[in-house]
Design a protein around this motif. Structure first.
Motif, PDB file in Angstrom:
ATOM      1  N   THR A 185     -12.800  -0.302   4.488  1.00  0.00           N
ATOM      2  CA  THR A 185     -12.810  -0.891   3.149  1.00  0.00           C
ATOM      3  C   THR A 185     -11.453  -1.487   2.809  1.00  0.00           C
ATOM      4  N   SER A 186     -10.382  -0.764   3.129  1.00  0.00           N
ATOM      5  CA  SER A 186      -9.028  -1.279   2.872  1.00  0.00           C
ATOM      6  C   SER A 186      -8.766  -2.541   3.676  1.00  0.00           C
ATOM      7  N   SER A 187      -9.238  -2.567   4.911  1.00  0.00           N
ATOM      8  CA  SER A 187      -9.072  -3.766   5.742  1.00  0.00           C
ATOM      9  C   SER A 187      -9.741  -4.963   5.097  1.00  0.00           C
ATOM     10  N   ALA A 188     -10.961  -4.768   4.596  1.00  0.00           N
ATOM     11  CA  ALA A 188     -11.689  -5.865   3.954  1.00  0.00           C
ATOM     12  C   ALA A 188     -10.936  -6.379   2.727  1.00  0.00           C
ATOM     13  N   LEU A 189     -10.406  -5.458   1.934  1.00  0.00           N
ATOM     14  CA  LEU A 189      -9.664  -5.849   0.727  1.00  0.00           C
ATOM     15  C   LEU A 189      -8.346  -6.542   1.075  1.00  0.00           C
ATOM     16  N   LEU A 190      -7.633  -6.017   2.070  1.00  0.00           N
ATOM     17  CA  LEU A 190      -6.352  -6.604   2.466  1.00  0.00           C
ATOM     18  C   LEU A 190      -6.530  -7.955   3.143  1.00  0.00           C
ATOM     19  N   LEU A 191      -7.595  -8.111   3.902  1.00  0.00           N
ATOM     20  CA  LEU A 191      -7.845  -9.373   4.603  1.00  0.00           C
ATOM     21  C   LEU A 191      -7.956 -10.554   3.652  1.00  0.00           C
ATOM     22  N   LYS A 192      -8.562 -10.344   2.489  1.00  0.00           N
ATOM     23  CA  LYS A 192      -8.736 -11.450   1.558  1.00  0.00           C
ATOM     24  C   LYS A 192      -7.712 -11.433   0.438  1.00  0.00           C
ATOM     25  N   GLY A 193      -6.710 -10.572   0.553  1.00  0.00           N
ATOM     26  CA  GLY A 193      -5.678 -10.524  -0.477  1.00  0.00           C
ATOM     27  C   GLY A 193      -6.181 -10.033  -1.810  1.00  0.00           C
ATOM     28  N   ALA A 194      -7.250  -9.237  -1.794  1.00  0.00           N
ATOM     29  CA  ALA A 194      -7.830  -8.745  -3.043  1.00  0.00           C
ATOM     30  C   ALA A 194      -6.998  -7.631  -3.661  1.00  0.00           C
ATOM     31  N   VAL A 195      -6.156  -7.007  -2.866  1.00  0.00           N
ATOM     32  CA  VAL A 195      -5.297  -5.938  -3.357  1.00  0.00           C
ATOM     33  C   VAL A 195      -4.097  -5.839  -2.421  1.00  0.00           C
ATOM     34  N   ALA A 196      -3.003  -5.307  -2.927  1.00  0.00           N
ATOM     35  CA  ALA A 196      -1.810  -5.032  -2.136  1.00  0.00           C
ATOM     36  C   ALA A 196      -1.431  -3.571  -2.355  1.00  0.00           C
ATOM     37  N   PRO A 197      -0.724  -2.956  -1.404  1.00  0.00           N
ATOM     38  CA  PRO A 197      -0.414  -1.532  -1.520  1.00  0.00           C
ATOM     39  C   PRO A 197       0.266  -1.127  -2.816  1.00  0.00           C
ATOM     40  N   ASP A 198       1.117  -2.006  -3.381  1.00  0.00           N
ATOM     41  CA  ASP A 198       1.851  -1.640  -4.597  1.00  0.00           C
ATOM     42  C   ASP A 198       1.138  -2.038  -5.887  1.00  0.00           C
ATOM     43  N   ASP A 199      -0.044  -2.655  -5.774  1.00  0.00           N
ATOM     44  CA  ASP A 199      -0.801  -2.995  -6.980  1.00  0.00           C
ATOM     45  C   ASP A 199      -1.287  -1.730  -7.683  1.00  0.00           C
ATOM     46  N   VAL A 200      -1.281  -1.749  -9.009  1.00  0.00           N
ATOM     47  CA  VAL A 200      -1.799  -0.626  -9.773  1.00  0.00           C
ATOM     48  C   VAL A 200      -3.329  -0.705  -9.807  1.00  0.00           C
ATOM     49  N   VAL A 201      -3.965   0.348  -9.284  1.00  0.00           N
ATOM     50  CA  VAL A 201      -5.428   0.455  -9.290  1.00  0.00           C
ATOM     51  C   VAL A 201      -5.741   1.850  -9.827  1.00  0.00           C
ATOM     52  N   ASP A 202      -6.136   1.904 -11.072  1.00  0.00           N
ATOM     53  CA  ASP A 202      -6.309   3.178 -11.759  1.00  0.00           C
ATOM     54  C   ASP A 202      -7.313   4.080 -11.038  1.00  0.00           C
ATOM     55  N   CYS A 203      -7.045   5.377 -11.069  1.00  0.00           N
ATOM     56  CA  CYS A 203      -7.891   6.366 -10.411  1.00  0.00           C
ATOM     57  C   CYS A 203      -8.401   7.361 -11.444  1.00  0.00           C
ATOM     58  N   PRO A 204      -9.451   7.015 -12.203  1.00  0.00           N
ATOM     59  CA  PRO A 204      -9.987   7.944 -13.192  1.00  0.00           C
ATOM     60  C   PRO A 204     -10.771   9.077 -12.539  1.00  0.00           C
TER      61      PRO A 204
END
Length: 544
Positions: free
Chosen positions: A311-330
């Motif tokens: 899943t991370s590979s898919a997101l990183l491949l298209k630039g949908a997220v970066a490691p330092d982006d804030v992605v809330d974890c409720p």
């Protein structure tokens, strides 16, 4: 095993079709469970749009029956029929007598039969332990009862069209000569020296074509025992002729360490695979218990959070997220059903890096709209080879990432649940691909055919994945490995199975040029069950 005695059963007579109930009532009852061997997942089935289509209540009941049967909940499946006691007896006798593991039962398009009943066809894939999969089609008849509830109209033929009062099935196994196998250095391998290899060596008996041991499911006359026909045959060529020892890629040191490490599974069903990152050659295949099914290579499991590598590979491949982006974890997130994190943890204001290292389900699910419905499966196949046909040298299950059927299933697939299926071989390969950038078909026997076609991961994505896996060991859920020598990267996983079973525990890791994966059935958590197994394995082998 004789699964049947005399049945005195007369189905109820035809009933007129009752008018459709309100949309509210339909929605309340239209719930189905989509189940595969090794995992279960509940999702909603909305009412059929066409007014003249089959009753949704009947279809939901049929799918729930198949789901219960698939998961081994035979009393629940039987309770959905018109003859619960008889159904439970026959379903148990059929699966136990034919040594069938967890069936995979797939419903087809329902149809009205014109007599007030509904028929739901299905495809049955029955894994016969140690032999292969018996596939056939059958159908469930459903009829509305006096209280308005729909039930499966029990008859022997719904289990298999040829099962009847007069005929039953019998499993015949043929003895095969023990295979002589060598490790990668020419040393002899045997079930005496390496007990966990017993199911692997049995499969090698068929040679590189993966023929394995031989056997058959036969239809026999209940009275005379005479064979009426052979329903399914398993195994390859006759192995009576000794063509010499089979040279494998296994490493005796790794294999012995793997078998000792599985003792940490505490007697639970467990398996692991270790393979070389640069060429996919398998160094160890271990199963506990040591006899029976080769679950490490042929098993089907929801991979849980270890799948977040893909899943991370898919997101990183298209630039949908970066490691330092804030992605809330409720703590919770609802997408048709409520999803939560292990122990209902939360990390408000977390970065994606933190979400990965702490294995935050809700954060990953929150990113689901960043990917197209089929994108996760496409990435798994294109870059990781999952779902392509692998020629390992023994029969193998090569993974499945079906197109999600709704938003809830898409959310589940983001965290390795729903209908995503894998096993330790697949997840060791996924880890190797992530940290090297290139997929190499896993092999157990030299010279196997490779028909796969994949694309390398970009180096930037590989660098990010390696950093995420390393951080999971130093500061995340794989800290159980942090005291070991070498630069280890890892990912833990917890996979839901069903309400009646504890979660499966997973962990994958890499160090030096080797990737490893382990699953412990009903291990509850990956860090607490699979983690100690991999810790013992990596502590016992060279760090380079």
């Amino acid at each position: 095993m004789d699964t049947h005695t005399h049945v005195d059963f007369s189905p109820p007579g035809p009933r007129g079709r009752r008018p459709r109930r309100t949309a509210k009532a339909l929605t309340a009852v239209a719930v189905v469970a989509a189940v595969a061997a090794g995992g279960a997942y509940a999702a909603g089935l909305g009412p059929f749009a066409a007014e003249d289509g089959p009753e949704p209540e009947a279809v939901a009941q049929a799918r729930a029956f198949l789901a219960d049967w698939s998961s081994g909940r035979l009393p629940d499946a039987a309770a959905r029929t018109t003859r619960p006691d008889r159904a439970r007896q026959v379903l148990h006798g059929f699966t136990a007598g034919l040594d069938i593991g967890r069936p995979r039962l797939t419903a087809g398009a329902p149809r009205d039969t014109g007599d007030g009943a509904v028929t739901v066809p299905f495809t049955a894939r029955m894994p016969v332990t140690g032999l292969g999969t018996w596939t056939y089609t059958s159908a469930l008849p459903l009829r509305e009862q006096g209280d308005g509830a729909w039930k499966v109209d029990w008859t022997l033929s719904l289990v298999h069209p040829r099962l009847s009062d007069a005929r039953k099935f019998r499993l015949d196994r043929e003895e095969t000569a023990p295979v002589r196998a060598l490790d990668r250095d020419g040393g002899t391998l045997s079930a005496d020296s390496h007990p966990s290899l017993a199911p692997v060596l049995a499969q090698l008996a068929g040679g590189p074509d993966g023929g394995g041991p031989r056997g058959a499911v036969r239809l026999v006359d209940r009275g005379t025992g005479e064979v009426v026909r052979t329903e399914a045959s398993f195994g390859g060529k006759d192995t009576a002729k000794d063509d010499g020892p089979v040279r494998t890629t296994l490493d005796a040191t790794w294999q012995s360490a793997a078998e000792r490490a599985l003792a940490k599974a505490g007697g639970k069903n467990a398996s692991l695979v270790a393979l070389r990152v640069d060429d996919g050659e398998i160094l160890a295949v271990a199963n506990s218990p040591a006899s029976g099914f080769n679950r490490a290579v042929s098993g089907t499991y929801a991979p849980g959070s270890t799948w977040k590598i893909v899943t991370s590979s898919a997101l990183l491949l298209k630039g949908a997220v970066a490691p330092d982006d804030v992605v809330d974890c409720p703590r919770y997130l609802t997408v048709g059903k409520r999803f939560q994190n292990v122990e209902t943890s939360e990390h408000r204001g977390a970065t994606f890096r933190k979400d990965f290292t702490e294995s935050c389900n809700t954060a990953f699910i929150g990113l689901r709209d960043k990917l197209g419905d089929g994108e996760l499966g496409d990435v798994a196949k294109k870059y990781f080879g999952v779902g392509q046909t692998w020629h390992v040298g023994v029969p193998s299950y090569d993974g499945s990432v079906p197109l999600p059927r709704d938003a809830t299933e898409k959310a589940a697939s983001m965290i390795g649940q729903g209908r995503v299926q894998a096993n330790p071989l697949i997840m060791a390969s996924v880890t190797a691909t992530a940290v090297s950038g290139g997929f190499h078909q896993p092999t157990l026997v030299a010279g196997t055919e490779d028909t796969t076609a994949t694309t390398p991961l970009p180096q930037g994505v590989v660098t990010q994945l390696r950093a995420l896996l390393r951080a999971t060991v130093t500061e995340g859920t794989a800290r159980v490995l942090s005291d070991l020598p070498g630069e280890i990267g890892a990912k833990s996983g917890t996979a839901e199975v069903s309400d009646e079973q504890d979660n499966n525990g997973w962990m994958v890791a890499h160090r030096g040029g080797v990737a490893v994966a382990c699953v412990v059935e009903e291990g509850v958590t990956g860090g607490g069950s699979a983690g100690p197994v991999l810790h013992d394995l990596l502590a016992a082998v060279p760090a380079s």
